[in-house]
Design an enzyme around this catalytic site. Structure first.
Site, PDB file in Angstrom:
ATOM      1  N   TYR A  82      -4.246 -13.649  -3.022  1.00 55.17           N
ATOM      2  CA  TYR A  82      -5.016 -14.703  -3.682  1.00 55.17           C
ATOM      3  C   TYR A  82      -6.177 -14.046  -4.449  1.00 55.17           C
ATOM      4  O   TYR A  82      -6.308 -13.004  -4.587  1.00 55.17           O
ATOM      5  CB  TYR A  82      -5.285 -15.813  -2.974  1.00 55.17           C
ATOM      6  CG  TYR A  82      -6.429 -15.314  -1.628  1.00 55.17           C
ATOM      7  CD1 TYR A  82      -7.283 -14.285  -1.565  1.00 55.17           C
ATOM      8  CD2 TYR A  82      -6.395 -16.240  -0.475  1.00 55.17           C
ATOM      9  CE1 TYR A  82      -8.153 -14.186  -0.434  1.00 55.17           C
ATOM     10  CE2 TYR A  82      -7.326 -16.265   0.609  1.00 55.17           C
ATOM     11  CZ  TYR A  82      -8.252 -14.920   0.897  1.00 55.17           C
ATOM     12  OH  TYR A  82      -9.067 -14.720   1.544  1.00 55.17           O
ATOM     13  N   GLU A  83      -6.549 -14.997  -5.314  1.00 53.94           N
ATOM     14  CA  GLU A  83      -7.428 -14.697  -6.443  1.00 53.94           C
ATOM     15  C   GLU A  83      -6.809 -13.819  -7.424  1.00 53.94           C
ATOM     16  O   GLU A  83      -7.516 -12.974  -8.120  1.00 53.94           O
ATOM     17  CB  GLU A  83      -8.884 -14.221  -5.652  1.00 53.94           C
ATOM     18  CG  GLU A  83     -10.292 -14.397  -6.633  1.00 53.94           C
ATOM     19  CD  GLU A  83     -10.318 -16.032  -6.920  1.00 53.94           C
ATOM     20  OE1 GLU A  83     -10.162 -16.746  -6.043  1.00 53.94           O
ATOM     21  OE2 GLU A  83     -10.627 -16.198  -8.161  1.00 53.94           O
ATOM     22  N   GLY A  84      -5.836 -13.961  -7.699  1.00 56.97           N
ATOM     23  CA  GLY A  84      -4.734 -13.128  -8.692  1.00 56.97           C
ATOM     24  C   GLY A  84      -4.257 -12.007  -7.796  1.00 56.97           C
ATOM     25  O   GLY A  84      -5.183 -11.108  -7.145  1.00 56.97           O
TER      26      GLY A  84
END
Lengths: 595, 595
Positions: free
Chosen positions: A440-442
């Protein structure tokens, strides 16, 4: 079940040594802060984490959060743990006093994040996502929005959540379709559905301030047509009291491999009305820009999740290795079996865990230090340089700290042998929890594309060149610092050479053909990150050595810092030499393969 | 939920190409076998695995096995899947016809193991542990024991289980304390408790033949005092019918991170009597020797678990990458978003998974081929050479295939993005299942100690030197085989150089000081294993290239084999250069650190 003790000596070594805490306290907003007040905060906070939060970690994993009606119930002990955190005002520490904050540097907040994540990463996400929402309102909200929402979020009374992802808009945020229609009173009505909303619903606070990305009817396509809205769970009356329930509801929770106590929600907006009530933050169509200003903090925060898990996993493995007897270590007398901590291969495991965790801390705190400098240095040149460093290192910090969290927690299981695979031991939870941080968060692949596509080209490669120069300066210092540091100087010099030449190759060839750059992204990102970590471990060695020479501090503690740095240089850092080939192998095999 | 299709073309390429299947069928016991009969077996078996076994995998993980009374109930569909396997006589394929076996080479059994593990690793453990027990009785049991137990185990009517581990005797098997007391009738009474007994109790078969390691009252301490016993769940009457329930009972099941459908039992012997009835296999105090004869098969089998999981994980990630749209790949026209399989970094992920999985298959099947040769070659010199190769490569195959299973299944999650972390997707199960393979049957650290402590010193290093010569011969072949293979030749040559020099350094320095060897064990094991895998991928390239030149086979399939081999050489193999340093860094930091 494992105990957790806040690693205060390690944290202090990093935050007040490797990080120039004195320098930070000279920045304008931090005039009231000194090393002692930072230490007092961290000690007190460490106690709360060890005593109140850490014991809830295993329960949280076993029980998980679950839906009841249209609400979400968190595991036993979570509400109390959150309350203890909020009541003491811990969430406010790194924010501006103007809105009730403690006015401490961001790096202090990062040290607290480390402890939060070690103690209970799943629960930590509630305050940490709130911090993300605070950032957005602080920088881009109206004065009224700050008065109504921000203060109660800083105080911990209300939580925040970030609502970005949709089923067809994950890595590609610009594809989102949630609609926002402006009303005559200036508010908006939001309709649509979002997924993967962490703590999108819960029972920890009486209100939740959702930050929702949506698209107005005439918005341009893609990322240029995204606006950002405040959508409170309960509307707020003029007098500040809670009013009607807003039409934002949790539809279901995901059943995940880890962080099971953190409710990952599908949220629906406007299912029972003409839309959830939302309030525009800043201007229409500027939402993506606002998200970008929070992105560095959020990505660093995920890296720090990796750090927190690695530290906890290391503590647990070490405890086990010091109480478990098995076989005879080399040279051990027959009789009582050896502790496994005496077996060389187990020591390699432990020292890998320890040195990598220390390097993660050094990297994360250094980035945080420069976030502070970039905001508050008095000279613009200093601010610019710091911001460049942050921008360059963020993908490294996010990807490397999380990839290493996977490695460290995996080794943590191995140290336990078969016991590590049994859930009751608790070692496996860290490994399961860690996996999400790479996603997550890229995803870490997205980080790599950010590095080669946006960061390496900054100032036509000048930002990268500056970083190479910084690392070379440390090599020079190490070379001049005596025999004990010579092996570190040597390994770091080789790694910097490899990083520089590979980076140059990449910029030359990637400029001609972006596919070559994208093909190289992941191995180059790891190569560069290992070198940056090695650079900071070199600085750690210099610092320890200087303090030893000066008789400043506990010499056995400092000797261990030297050993760890040397181990990192000789046993972790050399991986770079296996990455040069993959990073420069071009695109032909990749793009030529049929799938 | 994911589909599984047996990768028959890949398996055939490896088993009848990379492995010299023609050569094997010339060995005395395999005279009746030819390539067509092998292919027919694998096709038919692949169908059962894909259609009947694979669909039970996710259910098994979700539901798990559980205790009811003093029995264990396996998940829905398991009994039927096992029955279909047993009824068709699949378990008998690689065993001697004398006891009802199919008389196929072991490597065919290994190909079947791969498919079993891809389809449902947790269930696969029931027949695979039975194969281990069969081995022991086949080689060391009495004729009567073979008649009574073996035939019904070969036929699949009864299952077997291996009972080794105790709470204080894991890696250190010699520390076990289960007691066996001889009775006047020649049988023994067994008392004690064992842990981690896979399928130690279940409902798949009407009887279970436990092989139990125990210690007689006057036995020497350590591994020299261990005897091996048959302890059937139900005693067998003279007429072969089932008699009384024996006093071996399951006490509890472990709650594990993965392979949840495989019951991991705590077993108690003699809790309700003066002991469970056991029958000695072979001689007293020879149990450890008997275990050693099975160890290579068992360790290879665990490596093949890694292979099976990697193949399944790859198939699933590939399917997802070919149906999920996200963003625009370089050069894609605006309009419909790109499939993620078109993004270079996703292609790197997929090609890493594919090339590593192919290399695992090449390594595992090659070891199996030499297990066959070691047993059945007509010339003693051939048997000896093959056995040496097996002994040297077993720790590499076990550790590398399982470490890579972790990497491949981890990438499998990454390809799915956030979806990969949601259990319903099924990608996470492979990752959770894979972790145990690095632990049991000797942790990968134990494998490394076996490699440097027992295997490298074989014939004063001569076995290692022979293997280096074999790998160099492949380099020479590659160099003479045209430009397309030149990059592979070059990378393999560098890797072999690194392996040879590091191996020599290790033997010289490890001879003087065993702690140096033990300190280097893990990085050296990985370095050597990568090179061995690269060697076989070099052979794969040669084979594909030769067949392409001869117009023998599907040219696009063969081109892909070349691409995969080249990708492996340039992107996976170079990791060796990052391992030389760690393997030669000595013991000082490791042993000097304080914990």
């Amino acid at each position: 079940m494992s105990d957790y003790a806040a690693p205060l000596d390690d944290i202090r070594f990093t935050i007040d040594g490797l990080v120039d805490l004195d320098g930070l306290t000279k920045l304008e907003p931090y005039g009231e802060i000194d090393a002692d007040s930072v230490q007092a905060v961290l000690e007190e906070f460490g106690r709360l984490m060890a005593e109140v939060w850490a014991p809830t970690n295993v329960t949280g994993d076993t029980v998980g959060s679950h839906m009841e009606g249209d609400g979400v119930v968190t595991p036993e002990g979570f509400k109390e743990a959150y309350q203890a955190y909020a009541d003491a005002g811990w969430g406010a520490v790194p924010f501006e006093p103007e809105y009730g904050g403690g006015g401490f540097p961001w790096v202090v907040g990062i040290a607290m994040q480390e402890m939060l994540n070690s103690a209970n990463m799943a629960l930590a996400m509630a305050p940490l996502l709130t911090q993300g929402a605070i950032d957005a309102i602080l920088f881009h909200g109206s004065e009224e929005q700050r008065e109504v929402y921000l203060k109660r979020m800083v105080s911990g009374e209300w939580a925040g959540s970030m609502n970005l992802t949709e089923p067809d808009a994950g890595s590609d945020v610009g594809a989102l379709r949630t609609r926002a229609v402006r009303q005559d009173d200036g508010s908006y009505r939001i309709t649509g559905q979002k997924i993967y909303i962490t703590f999108g619903e819960h029972d920890l606070t009486e209100n939740i301030v959702h930050l929702v990305l949506a698209r107005t009817p005439d918005a341009p396509t893609g990322t240029k047509g995204i606006s950002c809205f405040i959508v409170p769970k309960y509307l707020v009356e003029e007098d500040g009291s809670l009013g009607e329930r807003n039409d934002v509801k949790v539809v279901s929770l995901e059943h995940k491999m880890g962080i099971k106590a953190s409710p990952t929600c599908v949220l629906a907006y406007g299912d029972e009305s003409d839309g959830a009530v939302g309030y525009l933050i800043g201007e229409e169509n500027a939402g993506m820009r606002y998200m970008f200003t929070m992105m560095n903090n959020a990505r660093l925060g995920v890296g720090v999740e990796g750090l927190g898990l690695a530290e906890r996993s290391y503590q647990q493995a070490l405890d086990y290795a010091k109480e478990r007897h098995q076989g005879y270590a080399p040279g051990a007398a027959r009789g009582e079996k050896s502790l496994i901590v005496d077996h060389p291969d187990v020591r390699r495991n432990l020292l890998t865990m320890r040195s990598v965790t220390e390097a993660m801390r050094a990297l994360a705190y250094t980035v945080a230090e420069h976030i502070d400098i970039a905001k508050h240095a008095s000279e613009e040149a200093d601010r610019t340089e710091a911001q460049e460093l942050v921008d360059l290192l963020i993908p490294l910090a996010k990807s490397w700290c999380t990839d290493e969290a996977e490695r460290v927690t995996s080794i943590g299981i191995q140290v336990h042998g078969g016991m590590g695979y049994i859930e009751e031991t608790g070692a496996a939870q860290h490994y399961r929890d860690a996996k999400i941080t790479q996603i997550y968060e890229g995803t870490n692949g997205i980080q790599a594309m950010d590095l080669v596509g946006r960061k390496m080209p900054m100032r036509a490669g000048g930002v990268f060149t500056d970083q190479v120069a910084r690392m070379r300066a440390t090599v020079t210092e190490l070379e001049g610092a005596g025999d004990g540091l010579a092996p570190i100087a040597e390994e770091l010099a080789k790694a910097v050479d490899a990083t520089e030449s590979t980076g140059r190759w990449l910029m030359e060839n990637g400029m001609e053909d972006p596919v070559v750059a994208l093909s190289a992204a992941t191995p180059f990102q790891r190569l560069f990150a290992l070198t940056a970590a090695g650079w900071l471990m070199g600085k750690q060695a210099l610092l320890a050595s200087r303090r030893l020479d000066a008789g400043d501090g506990d010499s056995s503690f400092l000797e261990e810092k030297l050993i760890t740095a040397r181990f990192f240089a000789r046993n972790v850092l050399p991986e770079v030499h296996g990455l040069v080939g993959p990073a420069t192998s071009g695109k032909d095999d990749l793009m030529g393969a049929s799938f």
